[in-house]
Design an enzyme around this catalytic site. Structure first.
Site, PDB file in Angstrom:
ATOM      1  N   GLY A  12       0.784  -1.245   0.000  1.00  0.00           N
ATOM      2  CA  GLY A  12       0.000   0.000   0.000  1.00  0.00           C
ATOM      3  C   GLY A  12       0.809   1.284   0.000  1.00  0.00           C
ATOM      4  O   GLY A  12       0.276   2.354   0.285  1.00  0.00           O
ATOM      5  N   LYS A  88      -4.817  -8.634  -9.307  1.00  0.00           N
ATOM      6  CA  LYS A  88      -5.793  -9.538  -9.945  1.00  0.00           C
ATOM      7  C   LYS A  88      -6.251  -8.941 -11.259  1.00  0.00           C
ATOM      8  O   LYS A  88      -6.367  -7.720 -11.379  1.00  0.00           O
ATOM      9  CB  LYS A  88      -7.023  -9.688  -9.039  1.00  0.00           C
ATOM     10  CG  LYS A  88      -6.789 -10.573  -7.856  1.00  0.00           C
ATOM     11  CD  LYS A  88      -7.162 -11.988  -8.220  1.00  0.00           C
ATOM     12  CE  LYS A  88      -6.870 -12.919  -7.071  1.00  0.00           C
ATOM     13  NZ  LYS A  88      -6.879 -14.318  -7.472  1.00  0.00           N
ATOM     14  N   ASN A 104      -3.614   2.294 -14.062  1.00  0.00           N
ATOM     15  CA  ASN A 104      -2.759   1.339 -13.347  1.00  0.00           C
ATOM     16  C   ASN A 104      -1.335   1.873 -13.303  1.00  0.00           C
ATOM     17  O   ASN A 104      -0.886   2.519 -14.258  1.00  0.00           O
ATOM     18  CB  ASN A 104      -2.762   0.000 -14.103  1.00  0.00           C
ATOM     19  CG  ASN A 104      -1.858  -1.038 -13.457  1.00  0.00           C
ATOM     20  OD1 ASN A 104      -1.927  -1.281 -12.254  1.00  0.00           O
ATOM     21  ND2 ASN A 104      -0.982  -1.650 -14.248  1.00  0.00           N
ATOM     22  N   HIS A 106       2.539   0.606 -13.230  1.00  0.00           N
ATOM     23  CA  HIS A 106       3.346  -0.588 -13.499  1.00  0.00           C
ATOM     24  C   HIS A 106       4.815  -0.246 -13.237  1.00  0.00           C
ATOM     25  O   HIS A 106       5.291   0.807 -13.683  1.00  0.00           O
ATOM     26  CB  HIS A 106       3.155  -1.021 -14.960  1.00  0.00           C
ATOM     27  CG  HIS A 106       3.890  -2.286 -15.278  1.00  0.00           C
ATOM     28  ND1 HIS A 106       3.416  -3.527 -14.914  1.00  0.00           N
ATOM     29  CD2 HIS A 106       5.096  -2.499 -15.873  1.00  0.00           C
ATOM     30  CE1 HIS A 106       4.280  -4.456 -15.298  1.00  0.00           C
ATOM     31  NE2 HIS A 106       5.314  -3.857 -15.878  1.00  0.00           N
ATOM     32  N   ASP A 147      -1.494  -4.841 -19.027  1.00  0.00           N
ATOM     33  CA  ASP A 147      -0.436  -3.833 -19.210  1.00  0.00           C
ATOM     34  C   ASP A 147      -0.393  -3.260 -20.629  1.00  0.00           C
ATOM     35  O   ASP A 147       0.674  -2.905 -21.129  1.00  0.00           O
ATOM     36  CB  ASP A 147       0.951  -4.435 -18.874  1.00  0.00           C
ATOM     37  CG  ASP A 147       1.031  -4.881 -17.429  1.00  0.00           C
ATOM     38  OD1 ASP A 147       0.398  -4.240 -16.575  1.00  0.00           O
ATOM     39  OD2 ASP A 147       1.726  -5.868 -17.155  1.00  0.00           O
ATOM     40  N   GLU A 176       7.706   5.854  -8.598  1.00  0.00           N
ATOM     41  CA  GLU A 176       6.252   5.626  -8.539  1.00  0.00           C
ATOM     42  C   GLU A 176       5.587   6.630  -7.611  1.00  0.00           C
ATOM     43  O   GLU A 176       4.518   7.173  -7.907  1.00  0.00           O
ATOM     44  CB  GLU A 176       5.957   4.203  -8.039  1.00  0.00           C
ATOM     45  CG  GLU A 176       6.408   3.112  -8.980  1.00  0.00           C
ATOM     46  CD  GLU A 176       5.981   1.738  -8.498  1.00  0.00           C
ATOM     47  OE1 GLU A 176       4.802   1.554  -8.159  1.00  0.00           O
ATOM     48  OE2 GLU A 176       6.843   0.827  -8.464  1.00  0.00           O
TER      49      GLU A 176
END
Ligand code: GAR
Length: 202
Positions: A12, A88, A104, A106, A147, A176
């Site tokens: 997290g 998931k 998302n 990555h 992705d 990130e």
């Protein structure tokens, strides 16, 4: 104002970085969703009194399925879903329902080092094995292929002095934590434009 649902599966740290770096009047995390009820990310969400939902595609006590989740997120007026370490695959009909509203992060420079099985340390191990001198992080829209969705933003990092996959992971994670709050802020200011197949950030 942006109302966010953040999907998580573990540590997290990206959830925390959004929470700490994006001002509440720009974007508010109104839901945290996880397939794993016992993880540090859920612990954090509960401490901050954020609504938490556990998701499963199978019938399971205490869990919602994707149709029920879509209803809950609509009730909470969620307008952006952020996959921040959610590992998931999301069902196609949920992706259709939230078209261009799911992003998302990555931990590599897509389209390299992406696809099924490429998550967490698997990615950094593959980058390490490849001998690459740069890595980085990518934020992209989620489509039905792993992705693969349109890339919104990327930042690279020099890994030529990294001595292990773990050192690569640490360098990438720092990136990130910079770029995910940045992109969320841009969404909140309506500065992310989809023009044909390209994404422009104003
Ligand atoms: C992050 O490095 C994220 O990029 C990665 O999982 C980690 C979650 O860390 N996601 C993927 O690999 C998705 N393919 P966090 O739980 O501390 O945010």
């Amino acid at each position: 104002m942006l109302r966010l649902a953040v999907f998580v599966s573990g540590r997290g740290s990206n959830l925390v970085s959004i929470y700490n770096s994006v001002p509440d009047n720009k974007a508010k995390i109104v839901a945290v969703v996880s397939n794993k009820p016992d993880c540090p990310a859920i612990e954090f969400a509960k401490q901050k009194n954020i609504d938490v939902f556990f998701i499963s595609e199978k019938e399971k006590t205490g869990f919602v399925n994707y149709n029920q989740l879509a209803d809950r997120l609509a009730e909470l007026k969620v307008n952006l879903i952020v996959l921040a370490g959610f590992l998931k695959k999301i069902p196609d009909n949920f992706i259709d329902h939230f078209e261009n509203k799911i992003i998302n992060i990555h931990p590599a420079l897509l389209p390299s080092f992406g696809g099924a099985g490429m998550y967490g340390m698997n990615v950094h191990n593959a980058v390490w094995k490849s001998g690459s001198k740069v890595s980085g992080a990518t934020i992209h829209f989620v489509d039905k292929i792993y992705d693969h969705g349109r890339i919104i933003y990327q930042k690279k990092v020099d890994i030529s002095d990294a001595g292990s996959p773990e050192e690569i992971a640490a360098k990438v994670l720092k990136i990130e934590h910079e770029i995910l709050p940045y992109v969320v802020l841009k969404f909140s200011e309506n500065k992310i434009k989809i023009i044909d197949d390209k994404i422009l950030i104003e």
